[in-house]
Scaffold this active site. Structure first.
Site, PDB file in Angstrom:
ATOM      1  N   LYS A  14       0.823  -1.213   0.000  1.00 45.00           N
ATOM      2  CA  LYS A  14       0.000   0.000   0.000  1.00 45.00           C
ATOM      3  C   LYS A  14       0.853   1.257   0.000  1.00 45.00           C
ATOM      4  O   LYS A  14       0.613   2.183  -0.764  1.00 45.00           O
ATOM      5  CB  LYS A  14      -0.886   0.075   1.255  1.00 45.00           C
ATOM      6  CG  LYS A  14      -1.885  -1.025   1.431  1.00 45.00           C
ATOM      7  CD  LYS A  14      -2.754  -0.757   2.663  1.00 45.00           C
ATOM      8  CE  LYS A  14      -2.006  -0.823   3.983  1.00 45.00           C
ATOM      9  NZ  LYS A  14      -1.562  -2.167   4.375  1.00 45.00           N
ATOM     10  N   ARG A  89      -9.192   1.042   9.218  1.00 48.43           N
ATOM     11  CA  ARG A  89      -8.878  -0.351   9.527  1.00 48.43           C
ATOM     12  C   ARG A  89      -9.991  -1.044  10.293  1.00 48.43           C
ATOM     13  O   ARG A  89      -9.851  -2.223  10.610  1.00 48.43           O
ATOM     14  CB  ARG A  89      -7.622  -0.386  10.409  1.00 48.43           C
ATOM     15  CG  ARG A  89      -6.320  -0.580   9.660  1.00 48.43           C
ATOM     16  CD  ARG A  89      -5.222  -0.409  10.697  1.00 48.43           C
ATOM     17  NE  ARG A  89      -4.055  -1.208  10.441  1.00 48.43           N
ATOM     18  CZ  ARG A  89      -2.969  -0.759   9.806  1.00 48.43           C
ATOM     19  NH1 ARG A  89      -2.944   0.438   9.291  1.00 48.43           N
ATOM     20  NH2 ARG A  89      -1.922  -1.535   9.675  1.00 48.43           N
ATOM     21  N   ARG A 123      11.409  -6.266   5.145  1.00 44.97           N
ATOM     22  CA  ARG A 123      11.195  -4.840   4.918  1.00 44.97           C
ATOM     23  C   ARG A 123      12.108  -3.999   5.790  1.00 44.97           C
ATOM     24  O   ARG A 123      12.326  -4.285   6.958  1.00 44.97           O
ATOM     25  CB  ARG A 123       9.733  -4.516   5.237  1.00 44.97           C
ATOM     26  CG  ARG A 123       9.371  -3.063   5.110  1.00 44.97           C
ATOM     27  CD  ARG A 123       7.902  -2.876   4.930  1.00 44.97           C
ATOM     28  NE  ARG A 123       7.133  -3.156   6.147  1.00 44.97           N
ATOM     29  CZ  ARG A 123       5.812  -3.021   6.209  1.00 44.97           C
ATOM     30  NH1 ARG A 123       5.127  -2.670   5.152  1.00 44.97           N
ATOM     31  NH2 ARG A 123       5.185  -3.287   7.343  1.00 44.97           N
ATOM     32  N   ARG A 152      11.666  -2.210  11.500  1.00 41.24           N
ATOM     33  CA  ARG A 152      10.629  -1.827  12.461  1.00 41.24           C
ATOM     34  C   ARG A 152      10.421  -2.924  13.499  1.00 41.24           C
ATOM     35  O   ARG A 152      10.340  -4.086  13.161  1.00 41.24           O
ATOM     36  CB  ARG A 152       9.307  -1.611  11.719  1.00 41.24           C
ATOM     37  CG  ARG A 152       9.071  -0.178  11.323  1.00 41.24           C
ATOM     38  CD  ARG A 152       7.936  -0.065  10.346  1.00 41.24           C
ATOM     39  NE  ARG A 152       6.687  -0.670  10.829  1.00 41.24           N
ATOM     40  CZ  ARG A 152       5.572  -0.721  10.104  1.00 41.24           C
ATOM     41  NH1 ARG A 152       5.549  -0.215   8.887  1.00 41.24           N
ATOM     42  NH2 ARG A 152       4.480  -1.253  10.588  1.00 41.24           N
ATOM     43  N   ARG A 163      -0.365  -9.087  13.793  1.00 38.37           N
ATOM     44  CA  ARG A 163      -0.908  -8.065  12.887  1.00 38.37           C
ATOM     45  C   ARG A 163      -1.779  -8.702  11.809  1.00 38.37           C
ATOM     46  O   ARG A 163      -2.808  -8.150  11.435  1.00 38.37           O
ATOM     47  CB  ARG A 163       0.217  -7.262  12.257  1.00 38.37           C
ATOM     48  CG  ARG A 163       0.771  -6.220  13.235  1.00 38.37           C
ATOM     49  CD  ARG A 163       2.106  -5.689  12.844  1.00 38.37           C
ATOM     50  NE  ARG A 163       2.116  -5.042  11.558  1.00 38.37           N
ATOM     51  CZ  ARG A 163       3.210  -4.895  10.807  1.00 38.37           C
ATOM     52  NH1 ARG A 163       4.366  -5.362  11.224  1.00 38.37           N
ATOM     53  NH2 ARG A 163       3.136  -4.274   9.657  1.00 38.37           N
TER      54      ARG A 163
HETATM   55  P1  ADP Z   1       1.204  -2.052   8.142  1.00 37.81           P
HETATM   56  O1  ADP Z   1       0.227  -1.577   7.123  1.00 37.81           O
HETATM   57  O2  ADP Z   1       2.449  -2.599   7.553  1.00 37.81           O
HETATM   58  O3  ADP Z   1       0.610  -2.935   9.195  1.00 37.81           O
HETATM   59  P2  ADP Z   1       1.210   0.574   9.379  1.00 37.81           P
HETATM   60  O4  ADP Z   1       2.404   1.429   9.329  1.00 37.81           O
HETATM   61  O5  ADP Z   1       0.034   0.944   8.558  1.00 37.81           O
HETATM   62  O6  ADP Z   1       1.761  -0.864   8.986  1.00 37.81           O
HETATM   63  O7  ADP Z   1       0.710   0.401  10.892  1.00 37.81           O
HETATM   64  C1  ADP Z   1       1.568   0.080  11.949  1.00 37.81           C
HETATM   65  C2  ADP Z   1       0.791   0.019  13.261  1.00 37.81           C
HETATM   66  O8  ADP Z   1       0.231   1.308  13.544  1.00 37.81           O
HETATM   67  C3  ADP Z   1      -0.417  -0.922  13.256  1.00 37.81           C
HETATM   68  O9  ADP Z   1      -0.058  -2.251  13.562  1.00 37.81           O
HETATM   69  C4  ADP Z   1      -1.304  -0.277  14.344  1.00 37.81           C
HETATM   70  O10 ADP Z   1      -0.837  -0.581  15.624  1.00 37.81           O
HETATM   71  C5  ADP Z   1      -1.073   1.205  14.110  1.00 37.81           C
HETATM   72  N1  ADP Z   1      -2.061   1.781  13.163  1.00 37.81           N
HETATM   73  C6  ADP Z   1      -1.787   2.343  11.952  1.00 37.81           C
HETATM   74  N2  ADP Z   1      -2.912   2.763  11.346  1.00 37.81           N
HETATM   75  C7  ADP Z   1      -3.941   2.448  12.188  1.00 37.81           C
HETATM   76  C8  ADP Z   1      -5.358   2.592  12.130  1.00 37.81           C
HETATM   77  N3  ADP Z   1      -5.957   3.160  11.068  1.00 37.81           N
HETATM   78  N4  ADP Z   1      -6.078   2.150  13.188  1.00 37.81           N
HETATM   79  C9  ADP Z   1      -5.501   1.594  14.259  1.00 37.81           C
HETATM   80  N5  ADP Z   1      -4.185   1.408  14.364  1.00 37.81           N
HETATM   81  C10 ADP Z   1      -3.388   1.833  13.351  1.00 37.81           C
END
Ligand code: ADP
Ligand code: ZN
Length: 206
Positions: A14, A89, A123, A152, A163
């Site tokens: 994404k 999400r 990654r 990360r 996740r």
């Molecule tokens: P990825 O898409 O690789 O899981 P992100 O960088 O989008 O990684 O998200 C990392 C973490 O940040 C998630 O596991 C969650 O804890 C938090 N997070 C990010 N976006 C949201 C969201 N829209 N709602 C709730 N938690 C979020």
């Protein structure tokens, strides 16, 4: 005005695709994950509160995320439109978003589940600009911008599994949610970056 959502499981690509489309269409790239990591680096109260959830691979509470997004889309760089990456999400986040703005299209990046773990564990992220690389295609220690690449904490195998579980449980139901609203367009994310980009370009509104 163009308003998009880039949707898909962790590791679907994404961020990579969102960055390209945002640049190309001159719209704001809104990654809630990047925003949370910036808060963390700045050691703000929001960042510190979010950290425990992120480290466990859990979702940060909806009200925190929704508040953050509302503030973000009021900024001047969002006037041409915006693209969400990693948001919404949950159904609650999607309901809150659609109550404040219409969405033109949801790009669902589809990748077979068994591919995701390998993608995420290889990654590396830039600590300065947030760009993502994969060790199989880029094995340098620094980013093109000069920043340092790091692994990360939540990209480690123990957290990745959680996740993916959280994605299946809380986020995947949004596929049907957006399809019902006639917004969903699915692309094959199990292809080269440029091929995915071309498929997305083909389905975006002009
Ligand atoms: P990825 O898409 O690789 O899981 P992100 O960088 O989008 O990684 O998200 C990392 C973490 O940040 C998630 O596991 C969650 O804890 C938090 N997070 C990010 N976006 C949201 C969201 N829209 N709602 C709730 N938690 C979020
Ligand atoms: Zn960088």
């Amino acid at each position: 005005m163009l308003r998009l959502i880039f949707f898909g499981p962790p590791g679907a690509g994404k961020g990579t695709q969102a960055e390209r489309v945002a640049k190309d269409r001159r719209i704001a790239h809104i990654s809630t994950g990047d925003m949370l990591r910036a808060e963390l680096r700045g050691a703000t109260p929001l960042g510190l509160a979010a950290k425990a959830y992120m480290d466990r691979g859990e979702l940060v509470p909806d009200d925190v995320i929704i508040g953050m997004v509302k503030e973000r889309i009021a900024k001047p760089d969002c006037q041409n439109g915006y693209l969400f990456d990693g948001f919404p999400r949950t159904v609650a986040q999607a309901d809150a978003l659609l109550a404040i703005t219409p969405i033109d299209r949801v790009i669902n990046i589809d990748v077979p589940f068994e591919r995701l773990v390998a993608r995420i564990s290889g990654r590396r992220m830039c600590d300065s600009c947030g760009a993502a690389y994969h060790v199989s295609t880029y094995d340098k220690g620094d980013c093109r911008c000069g920043g340092q690449l790091y692994h990360r904490d939540d990209d480690r195998p123990e957290t990745v599994e959680n996740r993916l579980r959280v994605y299946e449980q809380s986020t995947a139901p949004l596929v049907a949610y957006f399809a019902d609203k006639g917004l969903l367009a699915t692309v094959n994310g199990d292809a080269r970056i440029n091929e995915v980009e071309a498929e997305i370009a083909g389905i975006l509104p002009a």
